[in-house]
Design an enzyme around this catalytic site. Sequence first.
Site, PDB file in Angstrom:
ATOM      1  N   HIS A  92       0.807  -1.215   0.000  1.00 48.12           N
ATOM      2  CA  HIS A  92       0.000   0.000   0.000  1.00 48.12           C
ATOM      3  C   HIS A  92       0.842   1.269   0.000  1.00 48.12           C
ATOM      4  CE1 HIS A  92       0.744  -0.235   4.397  1.00 48.12           C
ATOM      5  NE2 HIS A  92       0.546   1.073   4.372  1.00 48.12           N
TER       6      HIS A  92
ATOM      7  N   GLU B 213       1.073  -8.555   0.938  1.00 49.96           N
ATOM      8  CA  GLU B 213       1.381  -7.159   1.247  1.00 49.96           C
ATOM      9  C   GLU B 213       2.870  -6.861   1.100  1.00 49.96           C
ATOM     10  OE1 GLU B 213       0.543  -3.200   2.435  1.00 49.96           O
ATOM     11  OE2 GLU B 213      -0.657  -4.841   1.607  1.00 49.96           O
TER      12      GLU B 213
ATOM     13  N   CYS C  82       4.962   3.173   7.891  1.00 51.90           N
ATOM     14  CA  CYS C  82       4.867   1.874   7.248  1.00 51.90           C
ATOM     15  C   CYS C  82       6.120   1.612   6.414  1.00 51.90           C
ATOM     16  CB  CYS C  82       3.630   1.805   6.355  1.00 51.90           C
ATOM     17  SG  CYS C  82       2.089   1.902   7.287  1.00 51.90           S
TER      18      CYS C  82
END
Length: 1763
Positions: free
Chosen positions: A1110, A1131, A1193
């Site tokens: 993401h 991911e 992140c």
Amino acid sequence: MSQTLSFVLKTHSVRKDFVHSVKVTLARRRDLQYLYNKLARTMRAEACPSCSSYDVCPNCTSSDIPDNGSSTTSIPSWEDVTKTSTYSLLLSEDTSDELCPDDLVNVAAHIRKALSTQAHPANTEMCKEQLTSLLVMAEAMLPQRSRASIPLHQQHQAARLEWREKFFSKPLDFLLERIGVSKDILQITAIWKIILEKACYCKSYGEQWFCAAKQKLREMRTFESDTLKPLVGAFIDGLRFMTVDNPNPMGFLPKLIGLVKPLNLAMIIDNHENTLSGWVVTLTAIMELYNITECTIDVITSLVTGFYDKISKATKFFSQVKALFTGFRSEDVANSFWYMAAAILCYLITGLIPNNGRFSKIKACLSGATTLVSGIIATQKLAAMFATWNSESIVNELSARTVAISELNNPTTTSDTDSVERLLELAKILHEEIKVHTLNPIMQSYNPILRNLMSTLDGVITSCNKRKAIARKRQVPVCYILTGPPGCGKTTAAQALAKKLSDQEPSVINLDVDHHDTYTGNEVCIIDEFDSSDKVDYANFVIGMVNSAPMVLNCDMLENKGKLFTSKYIIMTSNSETPVKPSSKRAGAFYRRVTIIDVTNPLVESHKRARPGTSVPRSCYKKNFSHLSLAKRGAECWCKEYVLDPKGLQHQTIKAPPPTFLNIDSLAQTMKQDFVLKNMAFEAEDGCSEHRYGFICQQSEVETVRRLLNAIRARLNATFTVCVGPEASHSIGCTAHVLTPDEPFNGRRFIVSRCNEASLAALEGNCVQSALGVCMSNKDLTHLCHFIRGKIVNDSVRLDELPANQHVVTVNSVFDLAWALRRHLTLTGQFQAIRAAYDVLTVPDKVPAMLRHWMDETSFSDEHVVTQFVTPGGVVILESCGGARIWALGHNVIRAGGVTATPTGGCVRLVGLSAQTLPWSEIFRELFTLLGRIWSSIKVSTLVLTALGMYASRFRPKSEAKGKTKSKIGPYRGRGVALTDDEYDEWREHNANRKLDLSVEDFLMLRHRAALGADDADAVKFRSWWNSRTRPGDGFEDVTVIGKGGVKHEKIRTSTLRAVDRGYDVSFAEESGPGTKFHKNAIGSVTDVCGEHKGYCVHMGHGVYASVAHVVKGDSYFLGERIFDVKTNGEFCCFRSTKILPSAAPFFSGKPTRDPWGSPVATEWKPKAYTTTSGKIVGCFATTSTETHPGDCGLPYIDDNGRVTGLHTGSGGPKTPSAKLVVPYIHIDMKNKSVTPQKYDETKPNISYKGLVCKQLDEIRIIPKGTRLHVSPAHVDDFEECSHQPASLGSGDPRCPKSLTAIVVDSLKPYCDRVEGPPHDVLHRVQKMLIDHLSGFVPMNISSETSMLSAFHKLNHDTSCGPYLGGRKKDHMVNGEPDKQLLDLLSSKWKLATQGIALPHEYTIGLKDELRPIEKVQEGKRRMIWGCDVGVATVCAAAFKGVSDAITANHQYGPIQVGINMDSPSVEVLYQRIKSAAKVFAVDYSKWDSTQSPRVSAASIDILRYFSDRSPIVDSAANTLKSPPIAIFNGVAVKVASGLPSGMPLTSVINSLNHCMYVGCAILQSLEARQIPVTWNLFSSFDMMTYGDDGVYMFPTMFASVSDQIFGNLSAYGLKPTRVDKSVGAIESIDPESVVFLKRTITRTPNGIRGLLDRSSIIRQFFYIKGENSDDWKTPPKTIDPTSRGQQLWNACLYASQHGVEFYNKVLKLAMRAVEYEGLHLKPPSYSSALEHYNSQFNGVEARSDQINMSDVTALHCDVFEV
């Protein structure tokens, strides 16, 4: 001493009292004899080394002389000895005869017996002090070769050696102080020997030793002359001035009042204020009052420079007073007044308070002093006795110095030429000093002793001259050979030729005898018939004579040993036309050195042809030798017809040139010319000499310039010499050369721009520069005109040579002389002026000698000063400029002529073009000279005006402060403004931080405006500073700044940096992370197209980055460039970029233990789907104590080895900030091709090999077999008695049939078991404590090595290259550099390391070839060798070698003892640390390497990384070492789970760090289990010493009380702690007096604290020896290296000497047997010699080349020992 003995023997009354006192003393000693002998045995270890000089000597043995003093076979009786002339000379004042050495030895023998036996008759005539003094002087007066016959001589030598060991390392000031206060003649002698020895080797110890030795040899402690006489003289002069010179004392009172000016002085004192300005005003007023302002300013500098020297001697007074009061004993004194008067008189004469022995003499002389008359008579007697004691002390001091110098005259002590030259100079100085004492009338009675001391020094001087001559190049003599038939008159012609060459009688050498004691060394040497004997190697003898190298003659007599051949002309005769055959290998060297004269006598030849068989008549010989025909051959003519062939092949091919006919006179002249030509040498001309001045002019102006320079020299009374041309003549000053432009010259050049006869008139104006037209500074001109080379003392005076006086000083007191001398001296030389002034006043008849000695050691200033001193003894004129000239006259002579003219360079030297030719140094020198003159004219007025301003400021109105600021910080407050302490700190800190200089008023106003919210720039900046000041002291943040210049990683501090509080620290109470991101050099920011931060990515290497999906979805950029080749797996995703970060992080599939900021992570690590704001994400749930924010992140989570196991992808938000979502690492293939070759391939399937899970390799590397250890030839039959044997050789070894592969597999299996180690939180708390402890002495940010080859050369080249390259490192080196194969391997690994990429962590496995205990050999136990990859080792050396060196360099202060030398004083430091502990535990560990936890090793590597810089090399090395090691052998590769390979780079330091953290964790858990919260640094509350698995723990009582639990925790961590001796049982505290550490027993021995090597380790040195590799170890090797084997056995003997004489005798037998059977050229040392050598090496006195300053290898030459 002779006066004392005469006084005692000839004065009946004194002798009676004296003998009575001696008898009483002897009776007391007999009563205490038993007690003394009893205590002597127990106190021998601490006994004084000079005990041989006291009554009962423990070192003395029984003597052959009977107790009653009767005669023996070799020594006459005491009664006969007292009748000899030598004994009489000792007791009389007769100085006409010399002392007989044999009689002196006999006297000394009886004195020695008298010292040991009270029944000897000498004890009834002389006291102990007299006997001892005679014995010491007997030793000093005899030559060194005769001293062995003196009793107690060896004991005295041993005592001096012990003193030498005690004091050799002491500084110079300490030794000089000990000489001044010591009463022990043996100690004084030893100290003198140390000083003189270091003076001889001043190149190694410093030039100050040689200077101090020369100065102190000329000084003598003559308190009477130095203090008493000037004191009495000053009193007499003052009394004469007050009485005779001034008969009316009252008439002097008005002059005294006018001089003191009491009214002005009283007013100054009344106005004095006790403040700084008040003192300045008062002192300046007093200086103005007495007109001493200028001289006081000049003197302050000298006083300040000498202040610190006086402070350094302040402790000397205390020690002397303490020794005075502690040395007294109680005495029964009948009349204390006369007793104390005698003591004071003794002090004034000798400078010493009388000791206890002399107090008894004083008491005996004063026993009858009951009235005034008897007291005066007794005082007169004592004055004579005290004067004798003073003379005796001088003789004893001279004896000590003579013994010290004579013992240094030894080739083993003074070995090189420089030391011999300095010893010669020191001996001459002492010889001159003793000679001065022989001229002293007071010392006339000691002349026999002084002459013997001078004779001893003469021997030293002669010996030194011989030793210098041997090492010095000599002049090559000229050798002529007269050849011809017998009877022609060659010998007679040689004698006549010798007379024409020299007035001396010729020396004669006969080569038929093998010694040449009759050689006299005259200029001419005759060797008749030199080739008559075939047994003599006369060719080499002649070559040695005709040589520039010194030739030592073979002499038989002892006094002629070392005699050199020194003749200039050699005349030899021979009957052979060819003395040496041309085919001889020495023919070329022989004929090159000699010239052959063919001698014929035509008259004799014609007579023999005409009348054969008849004698030759005398008419055939003429007195003028005209009957001889002398034909000189050409060079290298071996006969009359031929010359030697240069190639040495055909000697009859080159015809000789025709001879040259000479007569006897021309032959002598030819020999002289040949000698001059042969000894001409070309010498390199010196560089530019500062004492040579060249004046360049045209050829036509040379004579005019010479006349101008001579006129200048006469006008200014200059010291330079005028020379025409570059050649210089002798001059006492500079030389001025008149040169033409083409002449070469090494000196300072000056161009003459004008030159004519009219310039002579300009000299009257004293403008030298204008007269010559040269550009010279005033300093250069002063140096040219008045420089004096060296120091010159003129005893004869010519009035026309005296310089004109600048100053005339009448010396009325010592201060007048010292004050006048200061003008001539530099600052250092001014302190020596007072000493010279004392000498001049006390002994005016010795003024030239004393001033000569003083001038030799004094540095004079470069200014030209001339002073005439008018003294009571005459007139002294001193001229100085660089050097000095002095004239000492016995009558008053005043030189007329006024003040000497000062040469000046004129005012035009810096005008126009003249300044262009001057260097900048000269221009600045002129500027500083001008400023100095300006200051000299205004310094007094400046001081007065400053003081006046301070005085006026007293009346300025002042504001007062209140409260605690009053009189505290007043100088820092403004006008009428007082600050509190906090405000004052704020003001100072604000100015310092912002680099401002605000006043107090401005600061308060600015703070007020900022508090009210003003928006001006200053107020805003102040509020920003105030906010940063109130933040926590340890707040900072790491940020990544992206700009036009690229990406920068900076540390932004959020608060001011404050000092660390070393007290209570709550950070040690709980675990916390370091606060910085892990792998920050490998972390980058991912942005969108607008540059907004989206998240992070982690560099995996080679431009591949890992992130989360993401973050990188959509248009994503990295460092301003779009990313490409994006691959995802859930991911987790990877992408490529052409922008490469400086470092890379390793990745691994596993469970994380740390979050990105270092805080611990709690997780089950079970991936499942979670709902997030970005949709469903498959990840793992984890909890940490760190609060994260949007944009974090992609940050890495790591395991204990620092490998990335997951990336941050979400958090619980503000409600649950501790909840984290982590995406696990998933392998994604991003490789285009193989990055780096490695043995272990993850893609290959696992196989099982003998119980090990491993990977199969393509190539097979077998384990080396055999051993290089063999039984020594001396122990073929009894080697089984040794406790050790070579390790098991494999399946064919009958001792253990176990194969080598099975041994390796069994050793590797423990490494495959997982070892957890301490808990995570405990480990990281202890890691922080250890880092904090090491920060005290290990610097931060130690730079890594940037050069690959420099890092490679730091490695040990005798070790393996690892799995990728066979052999050792040195096998792949050419001329000290790596070959192509090794260089390619290093370059490939270095390239990856510079990118921060971890390298393959692989090792090749082998077995160590060593001796093992027999029981372990039978069990098949061998230690593995892990051969590290040379590339990994190079990278790790570049990264961490600097940190490792910093830790090991401070082993004395920290727990890690890597780098310690157990054969040095470092072991004493260990002993002191051990002794200071309450409880001591010595611990060893079984299977240490295989039980190491990877988490603990990773923590140790992080400590090394903490102190290093943050370079990619460091990242690569740390990541490599943290990865699991891979063992490669027999074609398989095994990845181990735990353990620390023994071949890992920096293994000793990492092991030691592991050890510290294991112990710290065990202590922390034990204390907190007892409910004791640990909030302090544990390493500051206990001490430990560790070297790998060896450890000594010094616990306080609190830790010792839980020791069982501590060792239980260590066992729970997977370790196996045991006792040091491997015995079974609990580990208990041990005796601190005998601690075993590093296979050494640290204990106290008679020689001091030592680390004793295990006895079995020493003994097995003699049983085994290294040789060729073989399976037959019971057969001795074929070849033995005698050098290394001899050094090994020698060192073994040295180590054995520390265990005592009994064990050493056992080792000595083994050594002698080894020498015999092994054929070694070694003489094993005796016990005393081995002990002395080891102690010398231990104390650093004697260095050895094989010394190993590390304890991980044995200090002996061979590695046979078990380590």
